[in-house]
Design a protein around this motif. Sequence first.
Motif, PDB file in Angstrom:
ATOM      1  N   VAL A   1       4.996  10.568   6.760  1.00 44.87           N
ATOM      2  CA  VAL A   1       3.779  11.217   6.280  1.00 44.87           C
ATOM      3  C   VAL A   1       2.718  11.190   7.364  1.00 44.87           C
ATOM      4  CG1 VAL A   1       4.238  10.600   3.879  1.00 44.87           C
ATOM      5  CG2 VAL A   1       2.838   9.093   5.274  1.00 44.87           C
ATOM      6  N   SER A   2       1.757  12.092   7.232  1.00 48.21           N
ATOM      7  CA  SER A   2       0.579  12.057   8.100  1.00 48.21           C
ATOM      8  C   SER A   2      -0.653  12.182   7.226  1.00 48.21           C
ATOM      9  CB  SER A   2       0.613  13.174   9.145  1.00 48.21           C
ATOM     10  OG  SER A   2       0.428  14.429   8.534  1.00 48.21           O
ATOM     11  N   SER A   3      -1.720  11.581   7.673  1.00 51.53           N
ATOM     12  CA  SER A   3      -3.006  11.727   7.006  1.00 51.53           C
ATOM     13  C   SER A   3      -4.047  11.943   8.095  1.00 51.53           C
ATOM     14  CB  SER A   3      -3.327  10.500   6.158  1.00 51.53           C
ATOM     15  OG  SER A   3      -3.343   9.348   6.951  1.00 51.53           O
TER      16      SER A   3
ATOM     17  N   PHE B   1       0.814  -1.215   0.000  1.00 53.12           N
ATOM     18  CA  PHE B   1       0.000   0.000   0.000  1.00 53.12           C
ATOM     19  C   PHE B   1       0.846   1.263   0.000  1.00 53.12           C
ATOM     20  CE2 PHE B   1      -1.882   3.439   2.493  1.00 53.12           C
ATOM     21  CZ  PHE B   1      -2.971   3.738   1.705  1.00 53.12           C
ATOM     22  N   TYR B   2       1.854   1.319   0.865  1.00 52.84           N
ATOM     23  CA  TYR B   2       2.639   2.547   0.980  1.00 52.84           C
ATOM     24  C   TYR B   2       3.463   2.825  -0.263  1.00 52.84           C
ATOM     25  CZ  TYR B   2       0.965   2.717   5.687  1.00 52.84           C
ATOM     26  OH  TYR B   2       0.138   2.776   6.757  1.00 52.84           O
ATOM     27  N   CYS B   3       4.028   1.803  -0.870  1.00 59.22           N
ATOM     28  CA  CYS B   3       4.800   2.007  -2.103  1.00 59.22           C
ATOM     29  C   CYS B   3       3.880   2.339  -3.273  1.00 59.22           C
ATOM     30  CB  CYS B   3       5.623   0.770  -2.434  1.00 59.22           C
ATOM     31  SG  CYS B   3       6.993   0.514  -1.306  1.00 59.22           S
TER      32      CYS B   3
ATOM     33  N   ILE C   1      -2.310   8.824  -3.413  1.00 59.50           N
ATOM     34  CA  ILE C   1      -3.069   9.269  -2.241  1.00 59.50           C
ATOM     35  C   ILE C   1      -2.370  10.488  -1.666  1.00 59.50           C
ATOM     36  CG2 ILE C   1      -3.692   8.680   0.128  1.00 59.50           C
ATOM     37  CD1 ILE C   1      -4.196   5.885  -0.759  1.00 59.50           C
ATOM     38  N   LYS C   2      -3.139  11.538  -1.401  1.00 61.44           N
ATOM     39  CA  LYS C   2      -2.569  12.766  -0.841  1.00 61.44           C
ATOM     40  C   LYS C   2      -2.282  12.580   0.640  1.00 61.44           C
ATOM     41  CE  LYS C   2      -3.681  16.121  -4.063  1.00 61.44           C
ATOM     42  NZ  LYS C   2      -2.816  17.170  -4.430  1.00 61.44           N
TER      43      LYS C   2
END
Length: 51
Positions: free
Chosen positions: A29-31, A5-7, A15-16
């Motif tokens: 990163v943060s979401s 998912f992350y790659c 995905i922003k």
Amino acid sequence: MTEDFYCDEVLSGKIKVNKVLKTENVFGVSSYKTFLAEVHFVVIPKNTSLL
């Protein structure tokens, strides 16, 4: 596709996310408003061969 998912989604820019950390070895990163929490932080190693 790597089935990671992350790659596949985050690092590719599909995905922003908010970039909060970038070093020689890691990318952070943060979401917001994830199903896990109001704010979700993830630190990803740049060299996944070390995992």
